[in-house]
Design a protein around this motif. Structure first.
Motif: not given
Length: 210
Positions: A85-111
């Motif tokens: 459970i603790l490991q799940l808590v620690l991994w949720i935000i990092p995974v969201l960060s990588v996924v959401l930033y990947t999407i954000t940068y892709a859209v910003a670059l016109g993808k």
């Protein structure tokens, strides 16, 4: 928690900040205004400055990571927290960060990015994973369904979390399917069901003396 999982906390904190480094590398290619929020139909409905998108959001996510960690570590019943459970808590935000930033940068670059598919699938997957872990949660004050009836009765806690786990699992799958078959309008209704149904179930158990 911090002493036992400090290496994982450091690793996940670094992962949260990695998109900041990517943003610095892409700085000259990024526009001055970057999309940072999308509506249920996948359309951009909020923009932020380049500086805030690159540095500010990473800082907020890092702060949320440490706030969740410190709050969990201060739980009087932290001995009931399982490592999984603790490991799940620690991994949720990092995974969201990588996924959401990947999407954000892709859209910003016109993808072209199909947010109307990605977001329901991502959120549904998260709900499904949490649903799988909910029945494994032991009684505590920071992780799980923390309402008076579950906190006052271990039997109520266990039954409510088993019920909520099955519900979240099913609802998570339904939310993922809406990304492919439409029905984004139903997202908030499903989430409302995921919140209210366990609440009502716990109350009914309480009325029965559990």
């Amino acid at each position: 928690m911090i002493k036992k999982h400090w290496k994982l906390l450091i690793i996940t904190s670094i992962i949260i900040l990695l998109p900041m480094l990517v943003g610095v590398i892409l700085w000259d290619q990024l526009p001055e205004q970057i999309p940072t929020h999308w509506n249920a139909d996948g359309d951009v409905d909020s923009w932020s400055s380049k500086a805030f998108a690159v540095f500010g959001l990473s800082g907020i996510l890092l702060g949320a990571q440490w706030l969740c960690t410190l709050g969990t570590a201060a739980d009087p019943k932290k001995a009931n927290h399982s490592d999984k459970i603790l490991q799940l808590v620690l991994w949720i935000i990092p995974v969201l960060s990588v996924v959401l930033y990947t999407i954000t940068y892709a859209v910003a670059l016109g993808k072209e990015v199909r947010m109307e598919i990605i977001m329901p699938v991502l959120m549904g997957l998260i709900f499904t994973i949490i649903g799988n872990y909910l029945p494994k949660c032991k009684q505590n004050y920071t992780i799980g369904i923390k309402i008076p009836w579950t906190l006052n009765s271990e039997e109520n806690w266990n039954k409510t979390h088993r019920f909520a786990g099955r519900l979240w699992l099913v609802c998570g799958i339904v939310i993922m399917l809406t990304g492919f078959f439409g029905g984004s309008w139903s997202f908030f209704g499903i989430v409302l069901l995921m919140v209210l149904a366990p609440f009502a179930y716990s109350y009914l158990l309480h009325r029965k003396g559990m």
